[in-house]
Design an enzyme around this catalytic site. Structure first.
Site, PDB file in Angstrom:
ATOM      1  CE  LYS A   1      -3.616   2.066   2.963  1.00  0.00           C
ATOM      2  NZ  LYS A   1      -4.384   1.833   4.212  1.00  0.00           N
TER       3      LYS A   1
ATOM      4  CB  SER B   1      -7.185   4.149   3.683  1.00  0.00           C
ATOM      5  OG  SER B   1      -6.385   3.484   4.649  1.00  0.00           O
TER       6      SER B   1
ATOM      7  CB  SER C   1      -7.591   1.295   6.573  1.00  0.00           C
ATOM      8  OG  SER C   1      -8.034   2.609   6.763  1.00  0.00           O
TER       9      SER C   1
END
Length: 473
Positions: free
Chosen positions: A82, A157, A181
């Site tokens: 990520k 996220s 997330s």
């Protein structure tokens, strides 16, 4: 789009094929790079692909397997990182024009663990700006879409990671969870998403805002892959003084021991959250599977009150810290919703912060005491299924505290392990998640419950609705 033989295999299945010499890491990586490239214009789940680097790493992994010297069972299996997380030599952009292309000088601890295991980094996955919301769109990288329905968000996220995993690009992808997330995008895309105990996987760098609530992990399609990934990444790191001590534990051992005789609490509202009726029904039905597995499940009363009053200072105050570091001339390029929170956070005082930490301590104590009588707490992951991509997060139509992360944030504040498992589909064909919450540091217990539920749920990949959505790609 055309499928390859590797698209929907788990990492555990690929590992067995590699061990038997039936496949090569080169073939796996080439197929996954091709699928990622084909889907990228439609999903927008990647910041970039490192084609040359991945292919070179695949050849090195192939050589190790030929010599009978793999670095781990996952040597040669691809993942992504990520883009809130450092990879040495790659920029970390956080989805923001306030960052630049300067390569990271060293890798995050979790990145180092994947590389030490021989895993191959295909590239970086998308995130909202500075990971601020439970949807994935950013000023720098645009909007990431859900492979179940491209008009909807995959959550956030870690939305790029969830989109890649649910689209069959590769078996699992790195994510992190500072308010939901991992669990929220897992719920919105029908995946397995474990937020391990805080400190179970070390954090480095560990000096960023929210560092004391973020857990690293993966978004996967199976519980076994999740447990095996935790084996690779768990354990202390001297660069993170908050990381938990080493455990002589293989998280795959005991996965199938079941939940017979366990006492489990179910709360559909935690005392204050109003979920959509469809979500409540699906989660309640999913919880009943534990009774079929021999556990005792009972609905429990209110757990705690609304979170915003006590904990908003931590959220917006931390973003204000980031805001102070961004040059004034770049403020206009920030996500407007994030900028509004950052500016609001400038008014947070030390006294506000202190009160929030006092409330956090009380919440952690109360939930730890509650778990003295219950093995698990079950709840929804989100009040809604994945919203449309044009949804404005933290707006009047979609407030963070009541629609965004009211079910998931408590476990970030307390540090206890929690996971999302698929609970079924809404009438619109979108996934809903069941949250499985364990006592402090009871990661193995949560994984055992996840596996028991998985075995009874009948949820398998590939999912027909995903195949249909991607058919024209």
């Amino acid at each position: 789009m055309s499928d390859s033989a590797f698209d929907w295999l788990s990492a555990a299945e690929l590992s067995k094929l590699l061990a038997r010499g039936e496949v090569s890491p080169v073939d796996i990586v080439d197929a996954m790079l091709k699928r990622a490239s084909t889907l990228q214009p439609h999903l927008n789940a990647l910041v970039f692909l490192d084609t040359d680097g991945a292919q070179a790493a695949a050849k090195a992994a192939e050589s190790r397997w030929h010599k009978g010297q793999p670095l781990s069972p996952f040597d040669g299996i691809p993942t992504t990182i990520k883009d809130t997380t450092n990879v040495k030599g790659w920029p970390t952009r956080y989805g923001s024009h306030a960052t630049d292309e300067t390569p990271a000088k060293d890798s995050a601890a979790v990145t180092d663990r994947f590389l030490a295991a021989g895993m191959i980094l295909l590239g970086k996955s998308t995130t909202p700006e500075f990971g601020w919301k439970a949807l994935t769109d950013s000023p720098l990288q645009g909007t990431t879409r859900n492979p179940w329905n491209l008009a909807y968000s995959p959550g956030g996220s870690s939305g790029g990671a969830s989109a890649l995993t649910a689209a069959g690009v590769n078996p699992f992808n790195h994510g992190n969870d500072g308010g939901g997330s991992i669990r929220i995008p897992a719920a919105h895309t029908g995946l397995v998403g474990l937020k391990p105990s805080y400190g179970r996987i070390p954090q480095y760098p560990a000096d960023a805002p929210f560092a004391d609530v973020i857990s690293q992990g993966v978004l996967a399609r199976s519980v076994l892959d999740t447990a095996m990934a935790l084996n690779l990444t768990a354990g202390p790191d001297p660069r993170d003084w908050r990381s938990l001590p080493a455990e002589a534990r293989d998280y795959t051992i005991g996965l199938d021991a079941g939940v017979r005789g366990w006492k489990i609490g179910l709360s559909l509202d935690l005392g204050h959250v109003k979920a959509d009726p469809e979500v409540r029904e699906l989660v309640a039905a999913a919880a009943r599977r534990f009774e079929d597995l021999g556990a005792h499940v009972e609905e429990v009363g209110p757990m705690f009150g609304p979170l915003q009053e006590h904990f908003e200072p931590l959220w917006i105050g931390s973003f204000a810290t980031r805001f102070r570091q961004i040059p004034t001339q770049l403020h206009a390029k920030l996500d407007p919703g994030l900028r509004a929170l950052m500016e609001k956070g400038l008014a947070i005082t030390l006294a506000d912060y202190a009160k929030a930490f006092e409330a956090r301590s009380k919440l952690a104590r109360d939930l730890a005491l509650w778990h003295r009588n219950y093995d698990l707490l079950l709840a929804p992951v989100t009040p809604t299924a994945g919203p449309p991509v044009e949804t404005l997060y933290n707006s009047d139509a979609f407030p963070r505290w009541t629609r965004g992360a009211p079910y998931t944030l408590p476990c970030n504040l307390t540090g206890q392990p929690a996971a999302s498992m698929p609970a079924g589909l809404t009438k619109a064909g979108l996934p809903v998640g069941l949250q499985i919450i364990g006592a402090p540091r009871a990661d193995a217990t949560v994984l055992q419950a996840m596996r028991a539920y998985e075995s009874a749920s009948g949820w398998t990949w590939p999912q027909p609705r995903v195949l249909e959505a991607l058919k024209a790609v």
